[in-house]
Structure formats: C-alpha cells, structure tokens
Design a protein around this motif. Structure first.
Motif, short mmCIF file in Angstrom:
data_model
loop_
_atom_site.label_atom_id
_atom_site.label_comp_id
_atom_site.label_asym_id
_atom_site.label_seq_id
_atom_site.Cartn_x
_atom_site.Cartn_y
_atom_site.Cartn_z
N SER A 23 1.40 5.51 -1.99
CA SER A 23 0.88 6.63 -2.78
C SER A 23 1.89 7.05 -3.83
CB SER A 23 0.55 7.82 -1.87
OG SER A 23 1.73 8.31 -1.25
N SER A 67 -1.33 13.92 -6.03
CA SER A 67 -0.96 12.62 -5.51
C SER A 67 -2.18 11.70 -5.49
CB SER A 67 -0.37 12.74 -4.10
OG SER A 67 -1.32 13.32 -3.21
N LYS A 68 -1.92 10.41 -5.39
CA LYS A 68 -3.00 9.43 -5.40
C LYS A 68 -2.56 8.19 -4.63
CE LYS A 68 -6.29 7.28 -8.58
NZ LYS A 68 -6.64 7.13 -10.02
N SER A 69 -3.43 7.69 -3.77
CA SER A 69 -3.13 6.49 -3.00
C SER A 69 -3.47 5.24 -3.81
CB SER A 69 -3.92 6.49 -1.68
OG SER A 69 -3.56 7.61 -0.88
N ASN A 75 0.86 -1.18 0.00
CA ASN A 75 0.00 0.00 0.00
C ASN A 75 0.89 1.23 0.00
OD1 ASN A 75 -2.25 -1.67 0.24
ND2 ASN A 75 -2.20 -1.59 2.47
N LYS A 84 3.09 10.41 -5.96
CA LYS A 84 3.05 11.87 -6.00
C LYS A 84 3.73 12.35 -7.27
CE LYS A 84 4.44 16.07 -3.51
NZ LYS A 84 5.25 16.61 -2.39
#
Length: 342
Positions: A203, A220-222, A201, A205
């Motif tokens: 993220s 950004s995105k997880s 898990n 950026k």
C-alpha cells in the motif's frame, strides 16, 4: 583496485577542476609567448564566445574513492535485501564510471543526471574486492575538450553524488509527482502519482503536512504486484495558497508498506496554487493577473565556477528576489537540484 593513488590530491565534491591553478599553471609557465595570445591564467580565448564567455581551460580529470558498505551480513545477503544505487547529479563532461574495475556507465551530456546500479555489478563475484567484499572502489573520468559550450561549464564532478540504499520495494524521487493545481474556492485536491519498484503487494500512504509539520490530510491506497504506478488523491480543506509574495509550502510524505511494515518513504515539498493563461489577460496566479519579471540565469556561481555548492545556489536566488525577480529562465541546460529547491 590496487592502483596507488597516494600522490593524488584530496578534493571535496562538488568540485570544478577548471577553477584550480594546478590545472593550467605548469603549461602556462613553460609555453612560448604565443601561448598568452589565447590564454591568460585559466581563461581561454578559444571558447565559442571569445572573451565574453569567460571560458577556462578544460582537459581530463580523474576521481577515485573507496567506500565500505555497512552491516554484518554477507554481501550476497545484503544484495538480496537492499538496492544500492549511485546517483550523479552531473559530471562535466563525457564521463565514464568504473566500479571495482568494471565499466559501469558512460554519460555524454554533462548537465544530465544519471544513476549506476551497484547490485548489477556486485552480484558478479568476479567484480568484488578479494580482500574485503564490502569495499567498493569507484572511479570517475571526465573529459572537457574543444568548443563544446558557449557559456562557462566547469569541469569534473561539479554536482552532488549520492549513495542511495533502499529495500527491494522502493520509491524513486524521479518517478514520484505531486500535482497541487486543482483549487476550488478555499479547498484543494492534491494528486500524488508514484511508481513502485520491486514486484510485491502493498500500500501507498500519503500524509500532507503543513508548514508547522502538522498532518492536515491523509489517504492510502493498496496495490498488487501487477501494478507499478499508484495514484492517490487527497482533499485539503481551507488550503493556504502559494504565491511569489507568500511562498507557503506543504510537504507530502509518501510511504510504501508491505505485510511486514514500512519499506520506503519520500518527503516532497510543494505549494498549492492555481495557474492560468489567456490571450486576453495574460498570466494569472491564484486568479490574480501577475506580471512575470525575471531573466536568464546560468548554472555557474561566478568566481566559484561550476561547483554546485548548496549555499551559493540559495544565495543566488536570494539576490535575484532582492532585485525584484519573480521568474527565472534556466539557461540553457538542466539546472541543479539545489537551485530548483531554492
């Protein structure tokens, strides 16, 4: 691993052994006069293009290098934390690679880059150097025989080789893309797609930097361990457009992070521009009709042979542009990374 290579010559890669006198001088002196009917110096008349292609004699070449992996931890601890990869930008031709005596790769196509995962080999203790587990001996064989190319190809490790070390969760430049063709008015929508290697898990950026290195946009995105492809869209306001006259480029810094912090990052240069084709108006760049003026460019660098020396690739592009080129057709195989960058 204990082979005695003390009588071998030291060379610097990129290297083209077809350009070296030692590749042909001995045979040339010893042969009968008929030898000169098909060979003069390094040049062979038996190539597909006869004299016109300036073909040189190929043959078989071997390269050997021993490296020592840095660090103080055990090799097992290193392999658990890091991913070690050898990246070959090109070996001409029919190349084989051994790591510590273990067959690691075979690549038929001389213009094609390929990778060797060192973890897969070194995790087997029987493939390690018994004197020093951190020593890694790499051997490369290349065979350039027969009428295999119309144009001059060169021989050997004629493009760069890289040892890449990353964390287990990492990016790869071959699987990371920046699309900056969505331009509306003065603004642009930059789309970044990245494949994440290593299940975890975290993220992604993305920082967009202008020519001066200032960050002009960020997003950004997880992602979860079930996802391996992540897409991020970043609006860039009052974007400066790239053109063949004013090739303004931005940079996208794409970074990966987990709970402990940043694990990997790539920086990719790109230009924001809009391209269109139509039967009525032809090719349009940023809304302006643009005539493509260019030609076919082979991968070699003249008397330097096929060795992909970075400065020579840049100089080639400088000369093309001075002659009025604004377009290039790469003939007829994959060009070098350095040429594409130039």
């Amino acid at each position: 691993m204990d082979f005695d290579d003390s009588k071998w010559r030291e060379v610097t890669v990129p290297h083209d052994y077809s350009m070296e006198p030692v590749a042909y001088a001995h045979d040339y002196r010893e042969r009968t006069p008929e030898w000169s009917d098909w060979q003069i110096g390094p040049f062979s008349r038996l190539s597909v293009g006869d004299w016109d292609s300036g073909q040189t004699v190929g043959g078989e070449g071997w390269y050997r290098k021993t490296i020592t992996l840095a660090g103080t931890e055990s090799i097992d601890e290193l392999l658990q934390k890091k991913n070690l990869t050898l990246r070959f930008d090109g070996v001409y031709n029919h190349s084989e690679v051994w790591v510590n005596g273990k067959k690691a790769a075979y690549n038929m196509y001389g213009y094609r880059p390929f990778v060797v995962n060192l973890n897969d080999i070194l995790k087997d203790k029987t493939n390690r150097n018994v004197k020093d587990e951190r020593e890694v001996t790499i051997v490369v064989k290349s065979v350039n025989q027969g009428l295999n190319c119309r144009w001059y190809a060169g021989s050997g490790i004629y493009r760069h080789v890289w040892l890449e070390t990353t964390g287990k969760m990492h990016l790869d430049e071959w699987d990371t893309y920046v699309d900056a063709s969505d331009v509306v008015g003065k603004n642009a929508n930059v789309k970044v797609s990245a494949k994440v290697f290593g299940q975890a898990n975290g993220s992604v950026k993305v920082d967009i930097m202008n020519k001066e290195g200032q960050i002009v946009a960020t997003s950004s995105k997880s992602f979860t361990s079930n996802e391996d492809n992540v897409s991020v869209e970043i609006p860039v306001k009052s974007a400066k457009l790239w053109s063949d006259i004013a090739p303004y480029r931005y940079k996208a810094r794409i970074s990966l992070s987990d709970a402990k912090g940043e694990t990997d990052a790539l920086t990719i240069p790109f230009g924001i521009r809009k391209i269109e084709f139509s039967a009525k108006e032809g090719f349009k760049l940023n809304g302006k009709v643009t005539k493509l003026r260019g030609g076919c460019v082979h991968h070699d660098n003249g008397l330097l042979g096929g060795a992909a020396i970075d400065r020579a690739e840049v100089r080639k592009v400088e000369l093309l542009k001075e002659q009025g080129y604004n377009a290039v057709r790469c003939s007829h195989n994959l060009p070098t990374v350095a040429f594409l960058n130039a």
